[in-house]
Scaffold this motif. Structure first.
Motif, short mmCIF file in Angstrom:
data_model
loop_
_atom_site.label_atom_id
_atom_site.label_comp_id
_atom_site.label_asym_id
_atom_site.label_seq_id
_atom_site.Cartn_x
_atom_site.Cartn_y
_atom_site.Cartn_z
N HIS A 194 0.85 -1.19 0.00
CA HIS A 194 0.00 0.00 0.00
C HIS A 194 0.88 1.25 0.00
N HIS A 202 -9.11 -2.79 -1.65
CA HIS A 202 -10.01 -2.01 -0.79
C HIS A 202 -10.85 -1.03 -1.58
N SER A 220 -10.10 0.57 7.37
CA SER A 220 -8.73 0.37 6.90
C SER A 220 -8.16 -0.91 7.50
N PRO A 221 -7.48 -1.74 6.70
CA PRO A 221 -6.87 -2.96 7.24
C PRO A 221 -5.72 -2.67 8.21
#
Length: 288
Positions: A194, A202, A220-221
């Motif tokens: 990311h 996402h 958000s992960p």
């Protein structure tokens, strides 16, 4: 300019530069296929940033330089390197405006907030010394709600995030015109590939509407769960976009980003700009 002795001389502190990367398809001219291999990507990024700001400010009729910075561990290391660099004193900071590539949507005084970390690590000293006007700092909006209010209504969170993104987009347009573009946008990269707050699979990395410059991120992960981020169309307008990362644990992410452009499983593959160097060390480059 003679004052800073040129890019390569300034980067000698981080080691000899050499090129690594995939074969470049001549028809495609993939700028992203080349990376500067350096001992310390954060120091290299800081030196490149300061030198480029100095060069841009020397251009005839230029009034200002607009840069987007990153947060987290990578960003803080860049700020520390900028503060320590002798080039720092050569910059006319009164003409530099600071933006964010992404932000954790938390309270303004939360320790997770990128702007707070950057203020403490870097620009507070510039503002307090009078070298940079406080008005030159363009932080992304903070969440002004209390914990109970945040938990009470997911629908409200969607609306609040959307308004925060719209507010920052309005500020970009007010400051930089109808088609805003940054001079420099710098990003670290996570081990999941990311960058900014554009995470694998996402959805936000795939936003391609040129009129959507800022997006809200829910769930958000990587905590905290609420974030704001520049979109790929906004990032791609930048004159200089730089991605930097280090350590062998990110080698797989670097390989994935270089293997296929615009891969939603590796969002940093969407990084773009007029100039797009990657600053990486031996460990991060080990799988190329």
């Amino acid at each position: 300019p003679a004052a800073h002795g040129g890019l390569h001389e300034a980067l000698e502190v981080v080691g000899d530069l050499r090129r690594v990367g995939d074969e470049v398809d001549g028809a495609e001219q993939r700028r992203r296929d080349l990376a500067d291999l350096v001992h310390d990507p954060a120091v290299a990024d800081a030196a490149r940033t300061l030198l480029t700001i100095i060069d841009l400010l020397a251009e005839p009729n230029r009034k200002r330089v607009d840069i987007a910075v990153t947060g987290g561990t990578d960003g803080n290391r860049v700020f520390a390197a900028m503060n320590a660099s002798p080039l720092n004193d050569a910059v006319d900071w009164s003409r530099v405006h600071v933006w964010w590539g992404d932000e954790r949507f938390v309270a303004a005084d939360d320790d997770d907030r990128n702007a707070k970390q950057a203020r403490e690590a870097w620009y507070d000293a510039l503002v307090e010394s009078g070298r940079m006007p406080a008005a030159n700092i363009h932080a992304m909006p903070a969440d002004t709600r209390g914990a109970e209010e945040i938990a009470a209504s997911p629908e409200q969170t969607d609306a609040v995030l959307a308004e925060a993104a719209a507010e920052y987009q309005r500020e970009l347009i007010e400051q930089l015109g109808e088609n805003p573009a940054l001079d420099i946008a710098m990003f670290g990269m996570g081990p999941d590939a990311h960058f900014a707050s554009l995470f694998p699979d996402h959805g936000e990395a795939e936003i391609d509407d040129p009129h959507v410059l800022v997006a809200g991120v829910r769930d958000s992960p990587k905590p905290p769960p609420l974030r704001l981020t520049l979109t790929v169309p906004m990032i791609a307008r930048s004159k200089h976009t730089w991605v930097f990362t280090s350590e062998e644990r990110k080698a797989g992410a670097v390989k994935a980003a270089f293997a296929q452009r615009n891969n939603p499983h590796a969002p940093s593959s969407y990084a773009d700009g007029e100039e797009l160097p990657w600053l990486i060390d031996e460990g991060a480059a080990s799988k190329l």
